[in-house]
Design an enzyme around this catalytic site. Structure first.
Site, PDB file in Angstrom:
ATOM      1  N   LYS A   1     -12.031 -49.184 -40.811  1.00 35.05           N
ATOM      2  CA  LYS A   1     -13.227 -49.128 -39.977  1.00 35.05           C
ATOM      3  C   LYS A   1     -14.262 -48.235 -40.644  1.00 35.05           C
ATOM      4  CE  LYS A   1     -14.970 -48.171 -35.368  1.00 35.05           C
ATOM      5  NZ  LYS A   1     -14.672 -47.748 -34.005  1.00 35.05           N
TER       6      LYS A   1
ATOM      7  N   LEU B   1     -13.492 -58.188 -40.760  1.00 33.84           N
ATOM      8  CA  LEU B   1     -12.698 -58.689 -39.639  1.00 33.84           C
ATOM      9  C   LEU B   1     -13.503 -58.746 -38.353  1.00 33.84           C
ATOM     10  CD1 LEU B   1      -9.338 -56.768 -40.244  1.00 33.84           C
ATOM     11  CD2 LEU B   1      -9.810 -59.165 -40.741  1.00 33.84           C
ATOM     12  N   GLY B   2     -14.461 -57.853 -38.210  1.00 37.00           N
ATOM     13  CA  GLY B   2     -15.268 -57.826 -36.991  1.00 37.00           C
ATOM     14  C   GLY B   2     -16.316 -56.741 -37.037  1.00 37.00           C
TER      15      GLY B   2
ATOM     16  N   GLY C   1     -19.261 -49.732 -35.624  1.00 31.25           N
ATOM     17  CA  GLY C   1     -19.250 -49.998 -37.054  1.00 31.25           C
ATOM     18  C   GLY C   1     -18.645 -51.344 -37.377  1.00 31.25           C
TER      19      GLY C   1
ATOM     20  N   VAL D   1     -15.356 -53.481 -39.267  1.00 32.82           N
ATOM     21  CA  VAL D   1     -13.944 -53.379 -39.605  1.00 32.82           C
ATOM     22  C   VAL D   1     -13.655 -54.369 -40.732  1.00 32.82           C
ATOM     23  CG1 VAL D   1     -11.570 -53.567 -38.792  1.00 32.82           C
ATOM     24  CG2 VAL D   1     -13.355 -52.715 -37.263  1.00 32.82           C
TER      25      VAL D   1
ATOM     26  N   GLY E   1     -18.740 -54.128 -34.427  1.00 30.04           N
ATOM     27  CA  GLY E   1     -18.813 -53.556 -33.092  1.00 30.04           C
ATOM     28  C   GLY E   1     -19.917 -52.524 -33.005  1.00 30.04           C
ATOM     29  N   GLY E   2     -20.001 -51.911 -31.859  1.00 26.13           N
ATOM     30  CA  GLY E   2     -21.047 -50.923 -31.658  1.00 26.13           C
ATOM     31  C   GLY E   2     -20.861 -49.696 -32.518  1.00 26.13           C
TER      32      GLY E   2
ATOM     33  N   ASP F   1     -13.198 -46.249 -24.219  1.00 24.34           N
ATOM     34  CA  ASP F   1     -13.849 -47.549 -24.415  1.00 24.34           C
ATOM     35  C   ASP F   1     -12.808 -48.655 -24.276  1.00 24.34           C
ATOM     36  OD1 ASP F   1     -15.835 -49.375 -24.871  1.00 24.34           O
ATOM     37  OD2 ASP F   1     -15.838 -49.136 -27.048  1.00 24.34           O
TER      38      ASP F   1
END
Length: 756
Positions: free
Chosen positions: A457, A435-436, A441, A443, A438-439, A555
């Site tokens: 995640k 799905l995406g 990890g 998802v 990020g910094g 965050d």
């Protein structure tokens, strides 16, 4: 020649005796048939040929003197015609149907009433092989016992022929019902419904002229489905099944006490209790056939002569009560199965030795392989257990048990998942399930066994200091139950870096919504932005003020605010979250966050506070109002930061130029003034000057309500009634005015820069 004849006779005598024994049906010197009906003992024709135990019914009479008439077997003293008898406890007789016939005006013109009693005999009406049937309509047919009490019956109703329904004897023109065990008396009755009694819904029209009620053999009646039988008007009889048993005592246990009267005479015969009424019956043991009620009546079955019943494709040998079947010499296999015997292979000694050694080597290698696999499996299990304990799994389980044991507890639905469960849910973490990134990890989208869609995640790394508090913090995060916070369903702790299982939110991130062109063209763009901001603020306010202990997100950014199908905001990604420290002097060893959203005070003091989240939220609010990214690397140094750019614009009173065109078009001056004031307070350099998230949420909700009213729209005439932003009196308006001293004093070229 005489010697040969004698030998043949000696060989044939045992065979003849066995054949005679197998065919033994009646007592010696007694008649065993009446026409085509077999008459087995305990039934008999003539004196001394039947069982005389004080109950009538076993004595029969065969009337074969009528000219041109077949012999007729009847029960002495009752006259009932028996059409069949079997040692399995059944007898067939005939019963005349009870009939009522009416003329066209409904008057009874003919009537036949039948009754039958087998009380005190070995017979009872079979409850499994018979049923009660009523023909014609409308009519209620039933029968009584010897005391006049109702036993069983059914109602047959009418239905116009043009509306006929499929199926036979289902209640329209014909009905049927079961009868109970133990019935020994039949006295039938028909109740006719006169025209005044007929319910037009139930009985309708078209009554039949003749109506019947009778007890009939089920199998026979199922074959009589034609309309000619259902609509008949003549007098007729139907077959009826009777269950017979030795009934002078109640059961086998009582019968065995009197060996003289015990009916099971043949050696090895078995006794079993009757299923319909009191009494018992006898049967030959397995592998034997004949009449168990006679001495020597049960004879061994020669299975080898009955190949259709007892299969054998080899050499068959009869044994008492059984038989054996073996493959012929030189063959082996299953002789009970066709083509089951095979010719024996020429398996030499050398070949056997080679085969044995090969099998031994193979088994040794196979055993070593399984030992290795078992070792690796134990090693993997040990590693998973080590990770589970290292990641605080034991502590988390204790907290979950403690929580579930508390009043009103239940764990909040939080679950500890295994690695295999999450692999299966994500198709082994396939790339097409991402799905995406990020910094912290990646998802993945996953589908659990109960079909729940979740977001999983998979973090990249976690500091040792974080690991110690991970389990406690995850359990507390799982207790958050707010409509604008992504629900944490559970976690997986048996891996090196724990994986988190969140609620799945389908419409992407707020970042994509703002900068990906997924919704800002809407006519309600401003209201949508204000609602999303208010919902996000409410979620953070809940975490700061209502959670116990309070939770700091750490965050806050548009990429960590998800939107569902209704564009409802849900705060997500607690990868940098912390529980509010009990000791305010607690200092972070690693500053985490995202460029553009980080609190400058947090950067300088390394101390994360609730005001750090307020600063980050102020940047989000600014991002919603301007539609611009928080960092722009293409512009001049002082314009790279959206906060710096907006602050400079505020100082020169040109901040409306930074706003998105849709916002500038729809937002009124008072709303713009309040929004600017709120943003500048949130992004203040000093945390003490920033409002709380609770205040921010309240201000945004008030701003949204104000904007929805006519006086809040851009270009609307200022009402003289004194309405302020909050709908209060004008004198309170000073509270919400922008104060120049709240603006961050950032001169050109003095923007604070940092890198992570």
């Amino acid at each position: 020649m005489a010697t040969i004849t004698i030998l043949l006779l000696l060989i044939a005598l045992p065979l003849l005796a066995a054949a005679a024994s197998a065919q033994l049906v009646a007592q010696p010197e007694c008649r065993d048939r009446c026409g085509n009906v077999s008459v087995p003992y305990p039934f008999g024709i003539g004196v001394g040929c039947f069982r005389d135990d004080g109950q009538p019914g076993f004595q029969l009479e065969c009337n074969d003197s009528g000219p041109g008439q077949p012999p007729r077997l009847t029960v002495v003293g009752y006259g009932y015609h028996l059409a069949a008898l079997s040692l399995q406890g059944e007898a067939r007789t005939y019963l005349r149907a009870t009939r009522h016939c009416y003329n066209s005006t409904g008057e009874l013109v003919d009537r036949v009433t039948e009754y039958m009693s087998v009380s005190g005999t070995p017979y009872l009406f079979s409850s499994t092989k018979n049923r009660l049937v009523t023909l014609g309509c409308p009519s209620l047919g039933y029968f009584n016992d010897g005391r006049g009490f109702y036993v069983s019956g059914c109602t047959s109703v009418c239905r116009p022929s043009q509306y006929a329904l499929p199926g036979s004897c289902t209640g329209v023109g014909c009905c049927q019902s079961a009868i109970p065990n133990g019935a020994d008396y039949w006295e039938s009755a028909l109740f006719n419904f006169s025209p005044g009694q007929q319910d037009t819904v139930v009985f309708n029209t078209n009554p039949t002229l003749c109506r019947y009620v009778f007890l009939v053999e089920t199998k026979w009646f199922d074959g009589q489905t034609s309309n000619s039988f259902v609509n008949r008007t003549d007098d007729f009889a139907v077959p009826l099944m009777l269950d017979w048993a030795v009934r002078n005592v109640g059961n086998c246990s009582a019968a065995r006490r009197n060996a003289t009267d015990f009916a099971c005479k043949s050696a090895g015969s078995r006794c079993f209790d009757a299923t319909n009424g009191p009494g018992y019956r006898c049967s030959c043991p397995k592998g034997y056939d004949g009449n168990p009620y006679l001495d020597g009546g049960c004879a061994d079955i020669d299975e080898c002569r009955r190949k259709d019943e007892y299969l054998c494709y080899g050499e068959c040998t009869n044994t008492p009560g059984n038989y054996t079947c073996q493959c012929p010499p030189g063959t082996s296999g299953d002789a009970y199965r066709e083509n089951g015997c095979r010719v024996n292979d020429k398996f030499t000694l050398a070949l056997k030795i080679v085969t044995g050694v090969s099998v031994g080597v193979f088994l040794s290698l196979f055993t070593c392989f399984w030992v290795y696999l078992g070792h690796q499996k134990r090693k993997l299990i040990k590693a998973k257990q080590s990770f589970f304990e290292h990641n605080g799994g034991v502590i988390l389980q204790q907290q979950m048990r403690s929580y579930s044991g508390a009043p009103g507890g239940g764990g909040g639905g939080f679950k500890i998942y295994s690695e295999e469960e999450l692999k299966k849910a994500t198709n082994n973490f396939a790339a097409d399930q991402i799905l995406g990134r990020g910094g912290h990890g990646i998802v993945y989208r996953g589908v659990l066994e109960d079909s729940t869609i979740v977001a999983i995640k998979k973090s990249k790394m976690m500091e040792e200091t974080e690991t110690k508090e991970f389990a406690r913090e995850m359990f507390i995060l799982s207790q958050i139950n707010h409509r604008n916070v992504v629900k944490l369903h559970g976690c997986c702790l048996e891996v090196e870096v724990p994986m988190l299982v969140y609620e799945y939110v389908s419409n992407g991130t707020l970042y994509h919504y703002i900068h990906g062109g997924k919704g800002l063209e809407s006519n309600t763009a401003l209201d949508t932005r204000l609602r999303i901001a208010a919902e996000s603020a409410e979620a953070l306010s809940y975490m700061h003020s209502s959670a116990s202990p309070p939770i700091l997100h750490g965050d806050v950014k548009t990429a960590n605010i998800l939107l569902d199908g209704n564009l409802t905001a849900k705060v997500a990604d607690f990868g940098a979250s912390k529980l509010a420290p009990s000791d305010e002097a607690e200092i972070a060893t690693l500053v985490q966050g995202t460029c553009g959203y980080l609190d400058p005070e947090y950067l300088m003091t390394c101390q994360l506070t609730d005001k750090s989240d307020v600063y980050s939220f102020g940047v989000i609010l600014l991002e919603l109002l301007t539609g611009k990214k928080v960092i722009c690397f293409d512009g001049p140094e002082q314009g790279k930061s959206l906060v710096s750019r907006f602050t400079i614009a505020v100082k020169t009173n040109r901040h409306d130029e930074v706003l998105d065109s849709r916002v500038r078009k729809e937002m009124g001056p008072k709303a713009l003034e309040e929004a600017t004031h709120l943003v500048m307070r949130c992004v203040s350099m000093s945390g003490e000057e920033r409002p709380t998230m609770k205040e921010v949420a309240e201000r945004l909700e008030a701003l949204r309500r104000y904007q929805q009213n006519p006086w809040g729209q851009a270009g609307a005439r200022d009402l003289e009634e004194g309405q302020s932003l909050h709908g209060r009196e004008q004198q309170h308006d000073v509270t919400y005015k922008f104060i120049p001293q709240d603006v961050l004093d950032v001169e050109e070229g003095s923007t604070y820069t940092f890198s992570l």
